[in-house]
Design a protein around this motif. Sequence first.
Motif, mmCIF file in Angstrom:
data_model
loop_
_atom_site.group_PDB
_atom_site.id
_atom_site.type_symbol
_atom_site.label_atom_id
_atom_site.label_comp_id
_atom_site.label_asym_id
_atom_site.label_seq_id
_atom_site.Cartn_x
_atom_site.Cartn_y
_atom_site.Cartn_z
ATOM 1 N N LEU A 61 0.837 -1.210 0.000
ATOM 2 C CA LEU A 61 0.000 0.000 0.000
ATOM 3 C C LEU A 61 0.870 1.257 0.000
ATOM 4 O O LEU A 61 0.576 2.230 -0.714
ATOM 5 C CB LEU A 61 -0.945 0.004 1.206
ATOM 6 N N SER A 62 1.951 1.234 0.758
ATOM 7 C CA SER A 62 2.861 2.395 0.772
ATOM 8 C C SER A 62 3.474 2.583 -0.605
ATOM 9 O O SER A 62 3.566 3.700 -1.113
ATOM 10 C CB SER A 62 3.982 2.205 1.796
ATOM 11 N N TRP A 63 3.865 1.466 -1.209
ATOM 12 C CA TRP A 63 4.457 1.541 -2.548
ATOM 13 C C TRP A 63 3.467 2.143 -3.551
ATOM 14 O O TRP A 63 3.841 2.920 -4.426
ATOM 15 C CB TRP A 63 4.902 0.134 -2.978
ATOM 16 N N LEU A 64 2.184 1.794 -3.385
ATOM 17 C CA LEU A 64 1.152 2.340 -4.288
ATOM 18 C C LEU A 64 0.949 3.844 -4.068
ATOM 19 O O LEU A 64 0.256 4.497 -4.835
ATOM 20 C CB LEU A 64 -0.188 1.627 -4.067
ATOM 21 N N ASP A 256 -4.687 -16.086 -6.687
ATOM 22 C CA ASP A 256 -4.248 -15.552 -7.972
ATOM 23 C C ASP A 256 -2.927 -14.816 -7.812
ATOM 24 O O ASP A 256 -2.820 -13.622 -8.094
ATOM 25 C CB ASP A 256 -5.310 -14.607 -8.557
ATOM 26 N N ASP A 257 -1.921 -15.563 -7.381
ATOM 27 C CA ASP A 257 -0.617 -14.944 -7.144
ATOM 28 C C ASP A 257 -0.079 -14.306 -8.409
ATOM 29 O O ASP A 257 0.729 -13.394 -8.365
ATOM 30 C CB ASP A 257 0.391 -15.995 -6.667
ATOM 31 N N ALA A 258 -0.542 -14.814 -9.554
ATOM 32 C CA ALA A 258 -0.050 -14.287 -10.827
ATOM 33 C C ALA A 258 -0.354 -12.803 -10.943
ATOM 34 O O ALA A 258 0.319 -12.095 -11.669
ATOM 35 C CB ALA A 258 -0.691 -15.036 -11.974
ATOM 36 N N ARG A 259 -1.382 -12.346 -10.237
ATOM 37 C CA ARG A 259 -1.723 -10.926 -10.319
ATOM 38 C C ARG A 259 -1.408 -10.192 -9.029
ATOM 39 O O ARG A 259 -1.940 -9.128 -8.761
ATOM 40 C CB ARG A 259 -3.186 -10.774 -10.696
ATOM 41 N N ALA A 260 -0.526 -10.777 -8.226
ATOM 42 C CA ALA A 260 -0.142 -10.129 -6.966
ATOM 43 C C ALA A 260 0.593 -8.826 -7.274
ATOM 44 O O ALA A 260 1.403 -8.761 -8.204
ATOM 45 C CB ALA A 260 0.752 -11.052 -6.151
ATOM 46 N N ILE A 261 0.311 -7.820 -6.485
ATOM 47 C CA ILE A 261 0.995 -6.528 -6.664
ATOM 48 C C ILE A 261 2.508 -6.743 -6.563
ATOM 49 O O ILE A 261 3.277 -6.181 -7.340
ATOM 50 C CB ILE A 261 0.507 -5.525 -5.594
ATOM 51 N N ALA A 262 2.909 -7.595 -5.611
ATOM 52 C CA ALA A 262 4.345 -7.831 -5.407
ATOM 53 C C ALA A 262 5.009 -8.352 -6.676
ATOM 54 O O ALA A 262 6.153 -8.022 -6.977
ATOM 55 C CB ALA A 262 4.541 -8.815 -4.256
ATOM 56 N N LYS A 263 4.273 -9.153 -7.414
ATOM 57 C CA LYS A 263 4.855 -9.723 -8.630
ATOM 58 C C LYS A 263 5.059 -8.621 -9.689
ATOM 59 O O LYS A 263 6.111 -8.551 -10.331
ATOM 60 C CB LYS A 263 3.939 -10.817 -9.175
ATOM 61 N N TYR A 264 4.067 -7.768 -9.838
ATOM 62 C CA TYR A 264 4.232 -6.652 -10.791
ATOM 63 C C TYR A 264 5.381 -5.746 -10.373
ATOM 64 O O TYR A 264 6.109 -5.212 -11.216
ATOM 65 C CB TYR A 264 2.933 -5.844 -10.892
ATOM 66 N N ARG A 265 5.534 -5.578 -9.069
ATOM 67 C CA ARG A 265 6.637 -4.727 -8.580
ATOM 68 C C ARG A 265 7.972 -5.305 -9.008
ATOM 69 O O ARG A 265 8.840 -4.591 -9.502
ATOM 70 C CB ARG A 265 6.585 -4.632 -7.055
ATOM 71 N N VAL A 266 8.118 -6.616 -8.800
ATOM 72 C CA VAL A 266 9.383 -7.276 -9.159
ATOM 73 C C VAL A 266 9.649 -7.134 -10.655
ATOM 74 O O VAL A 266 10.785 -6.973 -11.094
ATOM 75 C CB VAL A 266 9.336 -8.769 -8.749
ATOM 76 N N GLU A 267 8.580 -7.155 -11.424
ATOM 77 C CA GLU A 267 8.747 -7.056 -12.880
ATOM 78 C C GLU A 267 8.986 -5.621 -13.363
ATOM 79 O O GLU A 267 9.086 -5.382 -14.564
ATOM 80 C CB GLU A 267 7.493 -7.607 -13.575
ATOM 81 N N ALA A 269 6.928 -2.827 -12.730
ATOM 82 C CA ALA A 269 5.773 -1.931 -12.917
ATOM 83 C C ALA A 269 5.865 -0.768 -11.936
ATOM 84 O O ALA A 269 6.458 -0.888 -10.863
ATOM 85 C CB ALA A 269 4.472 -2.706 -12.683
ATOM 86 N N THR A 270 5.269 0.350 -12.312
ATOM 87 C CA THR A 270 5.210 1.506 -11.407
ATOM 88 C C THR A 270 3.808 1.569 -10.803
ATOM 89 O O THR A 270 2.866 0.964 -11.340
ATOM 90 C CB THR A 270 5.450 2.825 -12.179
ATOM 91 N N PRO A 271 3.635 2.338 -9.719
ATOM 92 C CA PRO A 271 2.284 2.505 -9.166
ATOM 93 C C PRO A 271 1.311 3.050 -10.221
ATOM 94 O O PRO A 271 0.150 2.644 -10.254
ATOM 95 C CB PRO A 271 2.498 3.509 -8.028
ATOM 96 N N ALA A 272 1.801 3.915 -11.102
ATOM 97 C CA ALA A 272 0.921 4.453 -12.159
ATOM 98 C C ALA A 272 0.489 3.327 -13.099
ATOM 99 O O ALA A 272 -0.655 3.316 -13.583
ATOM 100 C CB ALA A 272 1.635 5.552 -12.923
ATOM 101 N N ASP A 273 1.384 2.375 -13.357
ATOM 102 C CA ASP A 273 1.002 1.226 -14.199
ATOM 103 C C ASP A 273 -0.140 0.446 -13.546
ATOM 104 O O ASP A 273 -1.076 0.007 -14.215
ATOM 105 C CB ASP A 273 2.193 0.271 -14.385
ATOM 106 N N ILE A 274 -0.047 0.250 -12.237
ATOM 107 C CA ILE A 274 -1.099 -0.508 -11.527
ATOM 108 C C ILE A 274 -2.428 0.248 -11.631
ATOM 109 O O ILE A 274 -3.472 -0.331 -11.925
ATOM 110 C CB ILE A 274 -0.728 -0.727 -10.034
ATOM 111 N N ARG A 275 -2.368 1.555 -11.418
ATOM 112 C CA ARG A 275 -3.594 2.359 -11.563
ATOM 113 C C ARG A 275 -4.192 2.169 -12.953
ATOM 114 O O ARG A 275 -5.402 2.012 -13.106
ATOM 115 C CB ARG A 275 -3.292 3.849 -11.363
#
Length: 282
Positions: A61-64, A256-267, A269-275
């Motif tokens: 959440l802080s990262w977001l 659905d770990d495949a869509r875990a925020i942590a996984k996108y972070r490792v790859e 992605a930026t918080p704006a990408d998640i938005r």
Amino acid sequence: MTFTTRFAPSPTGPLHLGHAYSALLAHDMARAAGGRFLLRIDDLDRSRARDHWEAQIHDDLSWLGLTWDGAVRRESDCSEEYRNALEKLRNAGLTYACACTRRDIADAAAAPQEGVPVFGPDGRIYPGTCRDLHLPAGPDRAIRLNMARAAARALPAGFRETGPAHAGVQALAAQDLTATIGDVVLARRDMAASYHLAVVLDDAATGVTHVIRGEDLFDATRIHVLLQRLLDLPTPVYHHHGLIRDEDGKRLAKRDDARAIAKYRVEGATPADIRGMVGLAG
Ligand code: GLU
């Protein structure tokens, strides 16, 4: 009253895109209203809650880019409050002890009548086996709400909904509550309160004026509004938002770990990408 909302994840797995959407939406609505955004940890189910998931929630959440106001409430610290409310409902003659196992309930409901709902927001609709048995409470027993009696005692007119699918005032009818929800569990052997009772008390204790949550909880909200009335608690405004789904149209779940925020972070992605992925403008 200051607009106050919350995000209330259970620390039982990684936060995924569906959680990100719910948290960002609640946060943005609170900030736009000049209100408060709270974080709550719904860790009532001690058999599944893990410290490392709780730490990961804070981190994601802080990262977001989310900030929350005031102290974080943890349900596992609030058992006393839950017990007191349960006692109040018991003294009002609205609860009973239930000795049925899941199997007993499935067997009792083995021959469903056509057109009669079998499942409600609390799982299989309880057939009422223990309702009039006056069993003493005990470690192996759940506590259920006598829905017919509760609805007869204090049926609220309804609640205000601002979500896209049901916007407007939602009326409640006693017949619907008994037929499509039934005698929900309020506490069980290993938990001081069920999700329904805890969430109602938590929201009231923290002054939540607006509940922003997925539309999968729309039917459960009817239970919550009834409990608020029975316990003399205010009813917030509800906003049930659409769900983030996978490519097969299924709603995302903890697994659905495949869509875990942590996984996108490792790859990378930026918080704006998640938005962007959840359809919220940056
Ligand atoms: N802990 C609940 C969940 O994650 C909170 C949802 C709610 O009551 O709004 O589903």
